[in-house]
Design a protein around this motif. Structure first.
Motif, short mmCIF file in Angstrom:
data_model
loop_
_atom_site.label_atom_id
_atom_site.label_comp_id
_atom_site.label_asym_id
_atom_site.label_seq_id
_atom_site.Cartn_x
_atom_site.Cartn_y
_atom_site.Cartn_z
N MET A 1 -21.82 18.97 60.84
CA MET A 1 -20.80 17.99 61.20
C MET A 1 -20.45 18.19 62.66
O MET A 1 -20.25 19.31 63.11
N GLN A 2 -20.36 17.11 63.38
CA GLN A 2 -20.01 17.17 64.79
C GLN A 2 -18.51 17.28 64.97
O GLN A 2 -17.73 16.87 64.11
N ARG A 3 -18.14 17.82 66.09
CA ARG A 3 -16.73 18.03 66.37
C ARG A 3 -15.96 16.71 66.38
O ARG A 3 -14.87 16.62 65.83
N ARG A 4 -16.52 15.68 66.93
CA ARG A 4 -15.87 14.38 67.00
C ARG A 4 -15.64 13.82 65.58
O ARG A 4 -14.59 13.27 65.28
N THR A 5 -16.61 14.00 64.71
CA THR A 5 -16.48 13.53 63.32
C THR A 5 -15.39 14.30 62.60
O THR A 5 -14.58 13.72 61.86
N LEU A 6 -15.34 15.59 62.82
CA LEU A 6 -14.31 16.42 62.19
C LEU A 6 -12.91 16.02 62.67
O LEU A 6 -11.99 15.90 61.86
N LEU A 7 -12.75 15.80 63.96
CA LEU A 7 -11.45 15.38 64.49
C LEU A 7 -11.05 14.01 63.95
O LEU A 7 -9.88 13.79 63.60
N THR A 8 -12.00 13.10 63.86
CA THR A 8 -11.70 11.77 63.31
C THR A 8 -11.29 11.87 61.86
O THR A 8 -10.32 11.23 61.43
N LEU A 9 -12.02 12.66 61.09
CA LEU A 9 -11.69 12.86 59.68
C LEU A 9 -10.29 13.44 59.53
O LEU A 9 -9.50 13.00 58.69
N GLY A 10 -9.96 14.42 60.36
CA GLY A 10 -8.62 15.02 60.30
C GLY A 10 -7.53 14.03 60.65
O GLY A 10 -6.48 13.98 59.99
N LEU A 11 -7.76 13.22 61.66
CA LEU A 11 -6.78 12.22 62.08
C LEU A 11 -6.57 11.16 61.00
O LEU A 11 -5.43 10.81 60.67
N VAL A 12 -7.66 10.68 60.43
CA VAL A 12 -7.57 9.66 59.38
C VAL A 12 -6.88 10.24 58.14
O VAL A 12 -6.01 9.59 57.54
N SER A 13 -7.23 11.45 57.76
CA SER A 13 -6.62 12.09 56.59
C SER A 13 -5.13 12.32 56.80
O SER A 13 -4.31 12.07 55.91
N GLY A 14 -4.76 12.81 57.97
CA GLY A 14 -3.35 13.04 58.27
C GLY A 14 -2.55 11.75 58.25
O GLY A 14 -1.43 11.71 57.73
N THR A 15 -3.12 10.70 58.80
CA THR A 15 -2.44 9.40 58.80
C THR A 15 -2.26 8.89 57.38
O THR A 15 -1.20 8.38 57.01
N ALA A 16 -3.31 9.02 56.57
CA ALA A 16 -3.23 8.56 55.17
C ALA A 16 -2.16 9.33 54.41
O ALA A 16 -1.39 8.74 53.64
N LEU A 17 -2.10 10.64 54.59
CA LEU A 17 -1.08 11.44 53.91
C LEU A 17 0.32 11.07 54.38
O LEU A 17 1.25 10.99 53.57
N ALA A 18 0.48 10.86 55.67
CA ALA A 18 1.80 10.48 56.20
C ALA A 18 2.24 9.13 55.63
O ALA A 18 3.39 8.96 55.23
N LEU A 19 1.32 8.17 55.58
CA LEU A 19 1.65 6.86 55.03
C LEU A 19 1.97 6.95 53.54
O LEU A 19 2.89 6.30 53.05
N ALA A 20 1.20 7.76 52.81
CA ALA A 20 1.47 7.91 51.37
C ALA A 20 2.83 8.56 51.14
O ALA A 20 3.59 8.13 50.27
N GLY A 21 3.16 9.59 51.93
CA GLY A 21 4.46 10.23 51.79
C GLY A 21 5.60 9.30 52.15
O GLY A 21 6.62 9.24 51.46
N ALA A 22 5.43 8.55 53.23
CA ALA A 22 6.46 7.60 53.62
C ALA A 22 6.61 6.49 52.58
O ALA A 22 7.72 6.07 52.26
N GLY A 23 5.50 6.03 52.04
CA GLY A 23 5.54 5.00 51.00
C GLY A 23 6.25 5.49 49.75
O GLY A 23 7.06 4.78 49.16
N ALA A 24 5.98 6.73 49.37
CA ALA A 24 6.64 7.29 48.19
C ALA A 24 8.14 7.40 48.43
O ALA A 24 8.94 7.14 47.52
N ALA A 25 8.54 7.77 49.64
CA ALA A 25 9.96 7.90 49.95
C ALA A 25 10.65 6.54 49.93
O ALA A 25 11.81 6.44 49.54
N VAL A 26 9.95 5.51 50.34
CA VAL A 26 10.55 4.17 50.33
C VAL A 26 10.64 3.63 48.92
O VAL A 26 11.63 3.04 48.52
N TRP A 27 9.61 3.84 48.12
CA TRP A 27 9.58 3.28 46.77
C TRP A 27 10.50 4.02 45.81
O TRP A 27 11.12 3.44 44.96
N THR A 28 10.56 5.32 45.91
CA THR A 28 11.38 6.10 45.00
C THR A 28 12.16 7.15 45.78
O THR A 28 11.78 8.31 45.77
N PRO A 29 13.21 6.76 46.47
CA PRO A 29 13.97 7.77 47.22
C PRO A 29 14.62 8.75 46.24
O PRO A 29 14.92 8.41 45.10
N GLY A 30 14.80 9.97 46.71
CA GLY A 30 15.40 10.99 45.86
C GLY A 30 16.89 10.80 45.66
O GLY A 30 17.46 11.25 44.68
#
Length: 168
Positions: free
Chosen positions: A1-30
Motif C-alpha cells: 500500500m502506498q503512503r498516499r493511499t493509506l492517508l486517503t483511507l485514513g481521512l475518508v474513514s475518519g470523516t465517515a466516523l465523525a459523520l456517523a457520530g454526529a448523525g447519531a447525536a442528532v437523531w438520538t441525543p442523550g
C-alpha cells in the motif's frame, strides 16, 4: 500500500466516523427536553448495576423501583449542570448509545440493558485502566454521575455508615 493511499483511507474513514457520530447525536441525543433519552436511561441503568453491585436491592422488583428512582435523580442532577456540560454529556451518551460507540469507548459488545453485571464491570474496569485519557474520562463521568445520583438520596446513606447531617 502506498503512503498516499493509506492517508486517503485514513481521512475518508475518519470523516465517515465523525459523520456517523454526529448523525447519531442528532437523531438520538442523550439529553432531550430536560430528561435522559431512553437509550441514555438504559446506559445509566447498566452503569448503576455494575458500579452499585452489592448496594442495589437484590430483589428484582425492588431493584427496578430503586433504579427508576435513581434515573429520576440523575435527571435532576444533570439538569443542574451548565448548558455546555449538558450538551457535551448529551453527545457522549448519544455516542455510547450506538453499537459502534459503545464498542469503541467501552469495549462492550452487548447492549447496556442486555449485558451481564460481570460484562458491564469488565467494560468499566477496562475504561478505568485504559491508556486512553478519553476512555478514562468517560469512565469517571459515568461513575461519578451514577454514584452522585445514588448517594444523593438520604435512604442510601446507611450503606456508607453516614448518619446524615447534624441538626443545628
Amino acid at each position: 500500500m502506498q503512503r498516499r493511499t493509506l492517508l486517503t483511507l485514513g481521512l475518508v474513514s475518519g470523516t465517515a466516523l465523525a459523520l456517523a457520530g454526529a448523525g447519531a447525536a442528532v437523531w438520538t441525543p442523550g439529553w432531550r427536553d430536560g430528561r435522559l433519552s431512553e437509550p441514555a436511561r438504559a446506559l445509566f441503568a447498566g452503569v448503576a448495576r455494575a458500579v452499585l453491585d452489592g448496594v442495589l436491592p437484590q430483589d428484582a422488583a425492588v431493584q427496578a423501583v430503586a433504579l427508576k428512582a435513581h434515573l429520576d435523580r440523575l435527571d435532576t442532577l444533570i439538569a443542574g449542570l451548565p448548558p455546555a456540560t449538558r450538551a457535551e454529556l448529551s453527545d457522549l451518551l448519544a455516542l455510547l448509545g450506538t453499537a459502534p460507540g459503545r464498542w469503541a469507548l467501552a469495549g462492550l459488545g452487548s447492549a447496556w440493558s442486555e449485558a451481564s453485571t460481570a460484562d458491564l464491570q469488565a467494560a468499566l474496569q477496562a475504561m478505568r485502566v485504559s491508556g486512553s485519557a478519553v476512555r478514562r474520562q468517560v469512565y469517571q463521568a459515568l461513575r461519578d454521575l451514577s454514584n452522585g445520583a445514588w448517594f444523593a438520596d438520604a435512604g442510601t446513606w446507611t450503606v456508607l455508615g453516614y448518619p446524615g447531617p447534624y441538626r443545628l
